[in-house]
Design a protein around this motif. Structure first.
Motif, PDB file in Angstrom:
ATOM      1  N   LYS A  66       0.675  -1.132  -0.029  1.00  0.00           N
ATOM      2  CA  LYS A  66      -0.097   0.012   0.281  1.00  0.00           C
ATOM      3  C   LYS A  66       0.910   1.247   0.401  1.00  0.00           C
ATOM      4  CE  LYS A  66      -4.176  -1.908   1.756  1.00  0.00           C
ATOM      5  NZ  LYS A  66      -4.428  -2.118   3.330  1.00  0.00           N
ATOM      6  N   LYS A  67       2.337   0.973   0.328  1.00  0.00           N
ATOM      7  CA  LYS A  67       2.976   2.474   0.527  1.00  0.00           C
ATOM      8  C   LYS A  67       3.784   2.293  -0.362  1.00  0.00           C
ATOM      9  CE  LYS A  67       2.998   1.865   5.685  1.00  0.00           C
ATOM     10  NZ  LYS A  67       4.367   1.527   6.633  1.00  0.00           N
ATOM     11  N   HIS A  68       4.109   0.786  -1.403  1.00  0.00           N
ATOM     12  CA  HIS A  68       5.197   1.026  -2.317  1.00  0.00           C
ATOM     13  C   HIS A  68       4.417   0.821  -3.371  1.00  0.00           C
ATOM     14  CE1 HIS A  68       7.270   0.646   1.142  1.00  0.00           C
ATOM     15  NE2 HIS A  68       8.191   1.556   0.890  1.00  0.00           N
ATOM     16  N   THR A  69       5.426   0.452  -5.032  1.00  0.00           N
ATOM     17  CA  THR A  69       4.618   0.470  -5.784  1.00  0.00           C
ATOM     18  C   THR A  69       5.069  -0.948  -5.649  1.00  0.00           C
ATOM     19  OG1 THR A  69       5.289   2.490  -7.285  1.00  0.00           O
ATOM     20  CG2 THR A  69       4.786   1.121  -8.696  1.00  0.00           C
ATOM     21  N   LEU A 126      14.977  -2.750  -1.507  1.00  0.00           N
ATOM     22  CA  LEU A 126      14.270  -2.790  -2.915  1.00  0.00           C
ATOM     23  C   LEU A 126      14.034  -1.309  -2.518  1.00  0.00           C
ATOM     24  CD1 LEU A 126      13.226  -5.424  -4.196  1.00  0.00           C
ATOM     25  CD2 LEU A 126      15.142  -5.067  -5.025  1.00  0.00           C
ATOM     26  N   TYR A 127      13.327  -1.017  -1.575  1.00  0.00           N
ATOM     27  CA  TYR A 127      12.689   0.069  -1.352  1.00  0.00           C
ATOM     28  C   TYR A 127      13.362   1.329  -0.013  1.00  0.00           C
ATOM     29  CZ  TYR A 127       8.900  -2.602  -3.749  1.00  0.00           C
ATOM     30  OH  TYR A 127       8.475  -2.864  -4.616  1.00  0.00           O
ATOM     31  N   PRO A 128      14.677   1.388  -0.184  1.00  0.00           N
ATOM     32  CA  PRO A 128      15.540   2.423   0.587  1.00  0.00           C
ATOM     33  C   PRO A 128      14.614   3.670   1.383  1.00  0.00           C
ATOM     34  CG  PRO A 128      16.488   3.001  -1.205  1.00  0.00           C
ATOM     35  CD  PRO A 128      15.336   2.059  -1.570  1.00  0.00           C
ATOM     36  N   GLU A 129      14.408   3.502   2.400  1.00  0.00           N
ATOM     37  CA  GLU A 129      13.747   4.786   2.997  1.00  0.00           C
ATOM     38  C   GLU A 129      14.422   6.303   3.243  1.00  0.00           C
ATOM     39  OE1 GLU A 129      11.829   4.239   6.099  1.00  0.00           O
ATOM     40  OE2 GLU A 129      10.918   1.937   6.315  1.00  0.00           O
ATOM     41  N   THR A 130      13.950   7.172   2.858  1.00  0.00           N
ATOM     42  CA  THR A 130      14.978   8.471   2.669  1.00  0.00           C
ATOM     43  C   THR A 130      14.122   9.074   3.603  1.00  0.00           C
ATOM     44  OG1 THR A 130      12.285   9.314   1.356  1.00  0.00           O
ATOM     45  CG2 THR A 130      14.580   7.982  -0.090  1.00  0.00           C
ATOM     46  N   PRO A 131      15.407   9.604   4.380  1.00  0.00           N
ATOM     47  CA  PRO A 131      15.198  10.650   5.473  1.00  0.00           C
ATOM     48  C   PRO A 131      14.017  12.196   4.902  1.00  0.00           C
ATOM     49  CG  PRO A 131      16.940  10.108   5.155  1.00  0.00           C
ATOM     50  CD  PRO A 131      16.433   9.161   3.921  1.00  0.00           C
TER      51      PRO A 131
END
Length: 105
Positions: A33-36, A84-89
């Motif tokens: 729901k948060k990521h493609t 695969l989906y690094p979090e960006t601060p």
């Protein structure tokens, strides 16, 4: 005395309860729901479900088996999916303004 309830997924393991598979599916639903969805991510998600299924089967066996190898595979696959989906601060608005000003000078 009233008996305290049990959190969903923490009830006693009796027969094949699907508890790990259910929690994994819940995690995957929330995650996507948060990521493609990327093809590689979908493959990792499917692997997590398969591993979770086997963990549940091991736990519900007449004489439960050691799941440590399966859990290691599960955790490694989970880490690979998250990579695969690094979090960006997120940067505070005032800090972003200061950074923009400093670059302009």
């Amino acid at each position: 005395m009233e008996e305290q309830g049990t959190f969903e997924g923490f009830e006693e393991i009796t027969n094949y309860s699907h508890f790990k598979e259910k929690s994994t599916r819940k995690f995957i639903d929330g995650f996507f729901k948060k990521h493609t969805i990327k093809a590689e991510a979908e493959d990792y998600a499917n692997s997590l479900i398969c591993i979770a299924y086997n963990i549940d089967r091991y736990n519900s066996a007449a004489s439960p088996k050691n799941i440590s190898t399966l859990m290691e595979s599960y955790n490694n696959t989970m880490a690979s999916l998250r990579e695969l989906y690094p979090e960006t601060p997120e940067i505070d608005g005032s800090l972003a303004s200061l950074l923009t000003e400093s670059q302009a000078k």
